[in-house]
Design an enzyme around this catalytic site. Sequence first.
Site, PDB file in Angstrom:
ATOM      1  N   CYS A 136      55.661 -24.524 -71.804  1.00  0.00           N
ATOM      2  CA  CYS A 136      55.989 -25.929 -72.075  1.00  0.00           C
ATOM      3  C   CYS A 136      55.428 -26.292 -73.443  1.00  0.00           C
ATOM      4  CB  CYS A 136      55.341 -26.769 -70.968  1.00  0.00           C
ATOM      5  SG  CYS A 136      55.493 -28.534 -71.214  1.00  0.00           S
ATOM      6  N   CYS A 150      52.066 -42.350 -68.276  1.00  0.00           N
ATOM      7  CA  CYS A 150      51.879 -41.078 -68.992  1.00  0.00           C
ATOM      8  C   CYS A 150      50.656 -41.155 -69.909  1.00  0.00           C
ATOM      9  CB  CYS A 150      53.126 -40.779 -69.820  1.00  0.00           C
ATOM     10  SG  CYS A 150      52.972 -39.313 -70.849  1.00  0.00           S
ATOM     11  N   GLY A 192      55.177 -35.663 -76.606  1.00  0.00           N
ATOM     12  CA  GLY A 192      56.214 -36.175 -77.502  1.00  0.00           C
ATOM     13  C   GLY A 192      57.585 -36.312 -76.887  1.00  0.00           C
ATOM     14  N   GLU A 193      58.451 -36.999 -77.629  1.00  0.00           N
ATOM     15  CA  GLU A 193      59.833 -37.196 -77.200  1.00  0.00           C
ATOM     16  C   GLU A 193      60.738 -36.398 -78.148  1.00  0.00           C
ATOM     17  OE1 GLU A 193      61.843 -38.238 -74.877  1.00  0.00           O
ATOM     18  OE2 GLU A 193      63.525 -37.894 -76.230  1.00  0.00           O
ATOM     19  N   SER A 224      63.574 -31.931 -72.399  1.00  0.00           N
ATOM     20  CA  SER A 224      63.378 -33.084 -71.525  1.00  0.00           C
ATOM     21  C   SER A 224      63.287 -34.345 -72.378  1.00  0.00           C
ATOM     22  CB  SER A 224      62.080 -32.895 -70.735  1.00  0.00           C
ATOM     23  OG  SER A 224      61.805 -34.029 -69.953  1.00  0.00           O
ATOM     24  N   SER A 247      64.565 -38.094 -68.046  1.00  0.00           N
ATOM     25  CA  SER A 247      63.520 -38.756 -67.273  1.00  0.00           C
ATOM     26  C   SER A 247      64.018 -40.115 -66.808  1.00  0.00           C
ATOM     27  CB  SER A 247      62.281 -38.924 -68.159  1.00  0.00           C
ATOM     28  OG  SER A 247      61.732 -37.652 -68.428  1.00  0.00           O
ATOM     29  N   LEU A 248      64.424 -40.188 -65.576  1.00  0.00           N
ATOM     30  CA  LEU A 248      65.023 -41.422 -65.060  1.00  0.00           C
ATOM     31  C   LEU A 248      63.968 -42.335 -64.428  1.00  0.00           C
ATOM     32  CD1 LEU A 248      67.875 -42.545 -65.056  1.00  0.00           C
ATOM     33  CD2 LEU A 248      68.139 -41.666 -62.734  1.00  0.00           C
ATOM     34  N   ASN A 323      50.892 -37.477 -61.479  1.00  0.00           N
ATOM     35  CA  ASN A 323      49.641 -36.761 -61.749  1.00  0.00           C
ATOM     36  C   ASN A 323      48.622 -37.741 -62.295  1.00  0.00           C
ATOM     37  OD1 ASN A 323      50.628 -34.158 -61.071  1.00  0.00           O
ATOM     38  ND2 ASN A 323      51.705 -34.104 -63.035  1.00  0.00           N
ATOM     39  N   CYS A 366      52.234 -32.310 -66.021  1.00  0.00           N
ATOM     40  CA  CYS A 366      53.132 -33.256 -66.684  1.00  0.00           C
ATOM     41  C   CYS A 366      52.433 -34.561 -66.994  1.00  0.00           C
ATOM     42  CB  CYS A 366      54.296 -33.607 -65.771  1.00  0.00           C
ATOM     43  SG  CYS A 366      55.495 -32.327 -65.691  1.00  0.00           S
TER      44      CYS A 366
HETATM   45  N1  SAH Z   1      59.359 -37.285 -73.604  1.00  0.00           N
HETATM   46  C1  SAH Z   1      59.916 -36.360 -72.664  1.00  0.00           C
HETATM   47  C2  SAH Z   1      58.880 -35.348 -72.167  1.00  0.00           C
HETATM   48  C3  SAH Z   1      57.788 -36.003 -71.361  1.00  0.00           C
HETATM   49  S1  SAH Z   1      56.758 -35.014 -70.331  1.00  0.00           S
HETATM   50  C4  SAH Z   1      60.527 -37.103 -71.502  1.00  0.00           C
HETATM   51  O1  SAH Z   1      60.331 -38.318 -71.408  1.00  0.00           O
HETATM   52  O2  SAH Z   1      61.228 -36.495 -70.691  1.00  0.00           O
HETATM   53  C5  SAH Z   1      57.753 -34.402 -69.052  1.00  0.00           C
HETATM   54  C6  SAH Z   1      57.907 -35.262 -67.801  1.00  0.00           C
HETATM   55  O3  SAH Z   1      56.664 -35.629 -67.195  1.00  0.00           O
HETATM   56  C7  SAH Z   1      58.659 -36.558 -68.055  1.00  0.00           C
HETATM   57  O4  SAH Z   1      59.621 -36.742 -67.044  1.00  0.00           O
HETATM   58  C8  SAH Z   1      57.563 -37.569 -67.930  1.00  0.00           C
HETATM   59  O5  SAH Z   1      58.048 -38.855 -67.652  1.00  0.00           O
HETATM   60  C9  SAH Z   1      56.729 -36.998 -66.821  1.00  0.00           C
HETATM   61  N2  SAH Z   1      55.370 -37.536 -66.700  1.00  0.00           N
HETATM   62  C10 SAH Z   1      54.652 -38.168 -67.651  1.00  0.00           C
HETATM   63  N3  SAH Z   1      53.445 -38.522 -67.172  1.00  0.00           N
HETATM   64  C11 SAH Z   1      53.387 -38.090 -65.885  1.00  0.00           C
HETATM   65  C12 SAH Z   1      52.394 -38.118 -64.886  1.00  0.00           C
HETATM   66  N4  SAH Z   1      51.188 -38.657 -65.108  1.00  0.00           N
HETATM   67  N5  SAH Z   1      52.673 -37.566 -63.682  1.00  0.00           N
HETATM   68  C13 SAH Z   1      53.886 -36.981 -63.469  1.00  0.00           C
HETATM   69  N6  SAH Z   1      54.847 -36.904 -64.385  1.00  0.00           N
HETATM   70  C14 SAH Z   1      54.619 -37.459 -65.579  1.00  0.00           C
END
Ligand code: SAH
Length: 391
Positions: A136, A150, A192-193, A224, A247-248, A323, A366
């Site tokens: 990742c 996040c 990051g995005e 993602s 990410s919905l 998480n 994540c």
């Molecule tokens: N910017 C990207 C990548 C983010 S990290 C995105 O938004 O998809 C990957 C995934 O983990 C995303 O779906 C994000 O929303 C999720 N995520 C972020 N914080 C989290 C947490 N504390 N617990 C579980 N998933 C989380």
Amino acid sequence: MELKQIRPETTENLDGCPDPAGRSLVAGKVDLKGLDEAEMVSMCEELGEPAYRGRQLFSWIYGKRAPSFEGMTNLSKPFRERLAERARVGVLAPERLEEGADGTGKFVWRLGDGEHIESVRIPMPGREGEKRWALCISTQVGCAMGCTFCLTAKMGFVRQLSAGEIVEQYLAAARRLPEGEHFRNVVFMGMGEPLDNFGPTVKAARLLIHPNGVALSPRRLTVSTVGITPRLKEFIEAVPGVGLAVSLHAADEETRSRIVPVNRKWGMADLLRACRELSAHERRRITFEYVLLKGLNDSPEDARRLAARLQGVRCKINLLPWNPFEGGSFERPSESRVEGFRAVLAAQGYIATVRQSRGLDIRAACGQLVDDVKMAERAGKVRRSTPAPMR
Ligand code: SAH
């Protein structure tokens, strides 16, 4: 948690110029990691070499993951010396590898300007005697999207990564795998995005799937995104065949706007319309990620509404029980609640899986990636000059 110092490779990023601080002694030189084949060819031509030298160089950098010019044996020594005057091989300095009880490993890399990013390697089930991993990787230092659940978001946005800094996370991590082990999947799901750093992300993805280089199969690479709707189609057209995860995290606009602030700009209705079109047109299955937050979006009713909204999109749903991190203001739902949510989706005919949280003990799961020094700085606790500990 086990903390390992990564063996310093002084020649790795500095090409024979040891610099224990990891900062670039060769500022102003082009980073070869991040150049595509055409760019390497024209660089070699500028140095008076035939075009095929550029292709050889490309294969050394990405295919053989050469850490320096020294081992590039089919390039003459004088040519390598001329190259070294103009270019360097990489910019990431390894800082440490933290290993979790479940086998997950978090790499912390130091960039040329002293910023830190993280990549996470996750063991995958494989056949007897075969060890394979998922990797990742990060696309930005910090993140500007502000998702409320996040940890990386709390750090704020620091800067974009270059294509080289994105790809090098793969090259540097792959070089550290034991003989016979490999990365089967790569996900742009770290800090990051990706679509907020569009050009470098596209370039990095192309470099990873290039047949003369890393040669990763496009379907083993997944990007993602929070769902920057106007860029989705453009991205898929730029790197066809690469997997898309969106990410919905909610089944209605209001809830999504509360936890994913960019929903106010790029709303769910438009996002799902774009996903529906993409999935029909490209005949691809989109993965929807859905973080489960206790009492907020985890009820059976939410699951039913989600199922209804996703009708007509070829997709699968990846459920991520939240998480936790210090200072986070959410709760992780119980296992039975998570299973109940999954079961509603499954009963409606969806493929829904619950993502195992890997590396929780080393904060590698994540949404748990963050530069601690930067966070402390933002909170006003330490001054800029405090170095990250090398242990
Ligand atoms: N910017 C990207 C990548 C983010 S990290 C995105 O938004 O998809 C990957 C995934 O983990 C995303 O779906 C994000 O929303 C999720 N995520 C972020 N914080 C989290 C947490 N504390 N617990 C579980 N998933 C989380």
